[in-house]
Write a protein that holds these residues in place. Structure first.
Motif, PDB file in Angstrom:
ATOM      1  N   VAL A  61       1.055  -1.252   0.024  1.00 26.74           N
ATOM      2  CA  VAL A  61      -0.113   0.154   0.099  1.00 26.74           C
ATOM      3  C   VAL A  61       1.052   1.204  -0.113  1.00 26.74           C
ATOM      4  O   VAL A  61       0.351   2.354   0.003  1.00 26.74           O
ATOM      5  CB  VAL A  61      -0.879   0.160   1.191  1.00 26.74           C
ATOM      6  N   VAL A  62       2.166   1.183   0.218  1.00 26.76           N
ATOM      7  CA  VAL A  62       3.111   2.360   0.151  1.00 26.76           C
ATOM      8  C   VAL A  62       3.617   2.668  -1.149  1.00 26.76           C
ATOM      9  O   VAL A  62       4.030   2.096  -1.970  1.00 26.76           O
ATOM     10  CB  VAL A  62       4.436   2.007   0.977  1.00 26.76           C
ATOM     11  N   ALA A  63       2.981   4.033  -1.500  1.00 23.91           N
ATOM     12  CA  ALA A  63       3.560   4.648  -2.861  1.00 23.91           C
ATOM     13  C   ALA A  63       5.149   5.067  -2.535  1.00 23.91           C
ATOM     14  O   ALA A  63       5.588   4.972  -3.746  1.00 23.91           O
ATOM     15  CB  ALA A  63       2.537   5.954  -3.112  1.00 23.91           C
ATOM     16  N   GLN A  64       5.536   5.298  -1.509  1.00 23.58           N
ATOM     17  CA  GLN A  64       6.902   5.881  -1.245  1.00 23.58           C
ATOM     18  C   GLN A  64       7.434   6.002   0.019  1.00 23.58           C
ATOM     19  O   GLN A  64       6.462   6.336   0.834  1.00 23.58           O
ATOM     20  CB  GLN A  64       7.083   7.081  -2.258  1.00 23.58           C
ATOM     21  N   LYS A  89      -3.737   5.556  -1.649  1.00 24.52           N
ATOM     22  CA  LYS A  89      -5.297   5.210  -0.812  1.00 24.52           C
ATOM     23  C   LYS A  89      -6.120   4.175  -1.673  1.00 24.52           C
ATOM     24  O   LYS A  89      -6.774   3.424  -0.650  1.00 24.52           O
ATOM     25  CB  LYS A  89      -6.056   6.602  -0.908  1.00 24.52           C
ATOM     26  N   LYS A  90      -5.999   3.966  -3.014  1.00 23.66           N
ATOM     27  CA  LYS A  90      -6.817   2.932  -3.407  1.00 23.66           C
ATOM     28  C   LYS A  90      -6.222   1.700  -2.890  1.00 23.66           C
ATOM     29  O   LYS A  90      -6.912   0.868  -2.784  1.00 23.66           O
ATOM     30  CB  LYS A  90      -6.450   3.125  -5.100  1.00 23.66           C
ATOM     31  N   LYS A  91      -4.959   1.411  -2.915  1.00 27.09           N
ATOM     32  CA  LYS A  91      -4.256   0.163  -2.351  1.00 27.09           C
ATOM     33  C   LYS A  91      -4.659  -0.214  -0.751  1.00 27.09           C
ATOM     34  O   LYS A  91      -4.917  -1.231  -0.542  1.00 27.09           O
ATOM     35  CB  LYS A  91      -2.837   0.231  -2.915  1.00 27.09           C
ATOM     36  N   VAL A  92      -4.694   0.895  -0.185  1.00 28.36           N
ATOM     37  CA  VAL A  92      -5.261   0.752   1.203  1.00 28.36           C
ATOM     38  C   VAL A  92      -6.578   0.284   1.470  1.00 28.36           C
ATOM     39  O   VAL A  92      -6.772  -0.819   2.198  1.00 28.36           O
ATOM     40  CB  VAL A  92      -5.106   1.965   1.886  1.00 28.36           C
ATOM     41  N   HIS A  93      -7.321   0.972   0.763  1.00 28.08           N
ATOM     42  CA  HIS A  93      -8.829   0.584   0.903  1.00 28.08           C
ATOM     43  C   HIS A  93      -9.080  -0.970   0.041  1.00 28.08           C
ATOM     44  O   HIS A  93      -9.910  -1.704   0.754  1.00 28.08           O
ATOM     45  CB  HIS A  93      -9.871   1.543   0.167  1.00 28.08           C
TER      46      HIS A  93
END
Length: 369
Positions: A61-64, A89-93
Motif C-alpha cells: 500500500v506504500v507509494a513511497q 489510498k486506493k491500495k489501502v482501501h
C-alpha cells in the motif's frame, strides 16, 4: 426485512476498517455507501506515520518511503530525519475490503441514506435511503466522513463544518525520492503546499487553504507556485489532470455515542489537527469502536458503547487539544513570512525526534509513532 447486528453508513476509511474488525468478531454487519465505486477518491495519496503491521496492512500500500521531511518558508529550510510513508489510498482501501469476511459483512453501494428512525425511548431503529428503503439494525454507525449524514442530524457535530480545500497534480519529480516537502508562509499565496514523492520519478504537488476566498482561486495559485525557482528545481508539470478535495479543520470533540448510535472518523472530527493526518488515528478509533460494539452486543447492553468514548479520550484527547493549538498557530504564522522563517529557524535547535513526535500528533508517545 432482515435485521443486522450493526449497520454502518459510509464505506470510507472508518467504515471499511470497522467492518473488517466486526467481521472478525462474527457480527452480522451491513455497510451502506452512496458511491458505486468504493475506490474512487478526490485525493489518491496521503502522508502518514502509520504502523502498517498494527493495522494488518502490507507494504504493497506504500507509494513511497519517506526518510526526510523538508519544511520550506520564504528564506529558511528545515529538514527532519524520520520514517513515514506516502500511502496509495486506493491500495489501502482495496486491501482492507478484500480482507473483510463476506460471511458476516455485506456491502451495498449506490445507497444514499437520508434519515434515521428512532423509537419512543430515543433508541435508533433503522436508517432510510432516498428511495424510502429501510435498513434495520441493533447498533448503528455513522462513518460517512465530512458529510456527517447522521452525526449532524443528532447534533454531535455542527451542520456546517470548516474545511481546508486543496488541489494537486501528479508531476515529474527531480528531487530526492525519499524527501517529502511542506511549503509554508505568505509566499505560498496565503495557504500551504506539499510535494509527496512517488516511485518512478513522479510526485504529487498540491496547494490548499483554510480561507474561503483563497479556495475560490486554488488552481491559479498552484500554477504560480509551480513557477517559483525552488519549486521548478523539484518538479515539472507535464499534464493538466488536476485533482482536489477537502479535509475538516478539526474541532476537538469527545462525544461520539448516543444510545445505540456510534460515530467514527471525519463525521466526528477524528482527523488529528496538526497536519490533517487521518488514517492511523481513524483506524485506531475504529478498532476501539469495534471492541465496544462487540461487548454491547454480547452483553445486550448498549451502555457498553460509551467505553469507546472513554478509550478514545484516554488515548487521544490531550494530544488533540495540543494539536489544535498548534494548528491555530500555524494558520496565524502562515500569513507572515517573517514569523514562519523565525519558527523554522528556532526549530533547528530542537531534536528531530521531538519535532517528529509533535508533527505526528503523538507528543512523547514514542512507541506509537
Amino acid at each position: 426485512m432482515k435485521k443486522f447486528d450493526v449497520v454502518i453508513v459510509g464505506a470510507g476509511t472508518a467504515g471499511i476498517l470497522l467492518a473488517r474488525e466486526l467481521g472478525k468478531l462474527k457480527k452480522k454487519t451491513l455497510v451502506l455507501d452512496r458511491k458505486k465505486n468504493l475506490l474512487e477518491f478526490s485525493f489518491n495519496t496521503l502522508g502518514s506515520f502509520i504502523n502498517l503491521e498494527k493495522f494488518e496492512l502490507s507494504k504493497d500500500v506504500v507509494a513511497q518511503d519517506v526518510k526526510t521531511i523538508c519544511f520550506h518558508s520564504k528564506n529558511v529550510t528545515r529538514k527532519l530525519k524520520t520514517d513515514l510513508y506516502v500511502l496509495d489510498k486506493k491500495k489501502v482501501h482495496k486491501e482492507i475490503i478484500s480482507s473483510v469476511d463476506e460471511n458476516y459483512v455485506t456491502f451495498l453501494t449506490g445507497v444514499n441514506i437520508k434519515n434515521i428512525n428512532k423509537d419512543d425511548n430515543c433508541n435508533f431503529l433503522s436508517v432510510v435511503d432516498k428511495n424510502k428503503n429501510e435498513y434495520l439494525g441493533t447498533i448503528f454507525v455513522d462513518a460517512s466522513g465530512t458529510n456527517g449524514i447522521i452525526s449532524k442530524k443528532v447534533g454531535l457535530i455542527a451542520k456546517k463544518t470548516e474545511l481546508a480545500t486543496g488541489v494537486e497534480y501528479n508531476v515529474a519529480y527531480k528531487g530526492n525520492k525519499t524527501d517529502l516537502h511542506l511549503l509554508m508562509g505568505k509566499e505560498y499565496q496565503g495557504g500551504y503546499g506539499w510535494i509527496f514523492p512517488l516511485k518512478n520519478k513522479r510526485a504529487i504537488i498540491g496547494f490548499g487553504s483554510f480561507d474561503d476566498e483563497i479556495v475560490k482561486d486554488l488552481k491559479n495559485r498552484l500554477h504560480k507556485i509551480l513557477e517559483f525557482p525552488k519549486i521548478k528545481k523539484l518538479v515539472e508539470k507535464d499534464n493538466d489532470l488536476v485533482e482536489g478535495g477537502s479535509i475538516p479543520i478539526t474541532p476537538v470533540l469527545d462525544k461520539f455515542v448516543i444510545n445505540n448510535l456510534v460515530c467514527v472518523g471525519d463525521c466526528v472530527s477524528q482527523v488529528n489537527p496538526i497536519v490533517g493526518e487521518g488514517y492511523k488515528f481513524i483506524f485506531e478509533a475504529a478498532i476501539m469502536a469495534s471492541k465496544a460494539i462487540n461487548k454491547a452486543l454480547e452483553e445486550d447492553n448498549i451502555t457498553c458503547l460509551t467505553e469507546y468514548e472513554k478509550d478514545w479520550k484516554n488515548r487521544f484527547l490531550l494530544n488533540y487539544q495540543r494539536s489544535k493549538r498548534a494548528q491555530n498557530r500555524f494558520v496565524k504564522y502562515s500569513q507572515n513570512n517573517l514569523l514562519m522563517d523565525y519558527t523554522l529557524f528556532i526549530s533547528k535547535f530542537i531534536r528531530d525526534e521531538r519535532c517528529v513526535r509533535s508533527l505526528s500528533g503523538e507528543y512523547g508517545l514514542e512507541n506509537e509513532v
